[in-house]
Design an enzyme around this catalytic site. Structure first.
Site, PDB file in Angstrom:
ATOM      1  N   LYS A  58       0.858  -1.190   0.000  1.00  0.00           N
ATOM      2  CA  LYS A  58       0.000   0.000   0.000  1.00  0.00           C
ATOM      3  C   LYS A  58       0.894   1.240   0.000  1.00  0.00           C
ATOM      4  CE  LYS A  58      -4.363   0.872   2.392  1.00  0.00           C
ATOM      5  NZ  LYS A  58      -4.992   0.785   3.716  1.00  0.00           N
TER       6      LYS A  58
HETATM    7  C1  E4P Z   1      -8.346   1.730   3.797  1.00  0.00           C
HETATM    8  O1  E4P Z   1      -7.599   0.912   3.335  1.00  0.00           O
HETATM    9  C2  E4P Z   1      -8.157   2.393   5.079  1.00  0.00           C
HETATM   10  O2  E4P Z   1      -7.443   1.526   5.920  1.00  0.00           O
HETATM   11  C3  E4P Z   1      -9.449   2.693   5.788  1.00  0.00           C
HETATM   12  O3  E4P Z   1     -10.576   2.315   5.059  1.00  0.00           O
HETATM   13  C4  E4P Z   1      -9.495   4.039   6.416  1.00  0.00           C
HETATM   14  O4  E4P Z   1     -10.726   4.202   7.047  1.00  0.00           O
HETATM   15  P1  E4P Z   1     -11.002   5.290   8.187  1.00  0.00           P
HETATM   16  O5  E4P Z   1     -11.343   6.573   7.530  1.00  0.00           O
HETATM   17  O6  E4P Z   1     -12.155   4.717   8.946  1.00  0.00           O
HETATM   18  O7  E4P Z   1      -9.745   5.369   9.024  1.00  0.00           O
END
Ligand code: E4P
Length: 218
Positions: free
Chosen positions: A83
């Site tokens: 990522k």
């Molecule tokens: C995506 O890969 C992220 O880890 C995640 O969806 C972030 O979500 P949040 O806005 O609830 O932290």
């Protein structure tokens, strides 16, 4: 539509994987911090639990650092998706890693223009954060619609839209109606998808009537 779970809690992942409904997992530095565990250990354990893509995020923000960290992360297991943040060095690293056959999830996408860049950089997944856009009064699901329209205009772009920062089941249903490829759900939202009061009421009624028959099936 594929369902990923957005957590680094391996107990949660194990229990949700048993449902047979889990296609992958996403983590991020905040979720790893919340787990209280070492990233390499926790990602390795998740990769054993779920055969689908498991996103593990770099912490470096420069090209060389991202490539260095990506090599460590992808060596954990063949189902690791590295990522990378949607910044210029992140997209440069995305192109390099994609050319090497590494699965890349480009994260922190908040505009259609950014999503177009991620696809051109060869990302396997782009993660638009719908909840965080809604939180600041912008239209998260509108962004998903825009990205899907753009990607459909250019079938050569193979990037999958991974709807992230999902807050509730309506986000999931709207994503599915739009044809998003993947939704990554917090465990609580995944469990909420099962729930309907009429299901509970109906089952209670059926079981009460069944008990009156005195029958057993097996
Ligand atoms: C995506 O890969 C992220 O880890 C995640 O969806 C972030 O979500 P949040 O806005 O609830 O932290």
């Amino acid at each position: 539509m594929k369902f990923f779970v957005d957590t680094a809690d391996t107990a949660e992942i194990k229990s949700l994987a048993a449902s047979g409904l889990l296609d992958g997992v996403t983590t991020n530095p905040s979720l790893i911090a919340k787990s209280g565990r070492k990233i390499l250990d926790v990602v390795a354990e998740i990769c054993d639990l779920v055969p689908g893509p498991v996103s593990a995020e770099v912490a470096a923000t420069d090209y060389d650092g991202m490539i260095r960290e990506a090599k460590v992360l992808r060596a954990i297991a063949s189902n690791v998706a590295v990522k990378l943040p949607l910044i210029p060095d992140g997209l440069r690293a995305c192109r390099t890693l994609a050319d090497q056959g590494t699965m890349v999830n480009v994260t922190l996408c908040f505009s259609a223009a950014q999503a177009l860049l991620a696809a051109k950089a060869g990302a396997s997944f782009v993660s638009p954060f719908v909840g965080r856009l809604d939180d600041i009064g912008q239209d998260g699901m509108g962004l998903i619609a825009d990205i899907l329209t753009i990607y459909r205009n250019y079938p050569a772009l193979k990037t999958e839209v991974l709807v992230a920062s999902i807050r509730h089941p309506i986000h999931v249903v709207q994503s599915a109606k739009l044809g998003a490829h993947v939704a990554t759900l917090p465990p609580a939202v995944l469990r909420q998808l099962f729930a309907h009061p009429l299901t509970d009421k109906g089952l209670a009624g059926f079981l009460a009537d069944w008990a009156k028959t005195g029958q057993t099936i097996a």
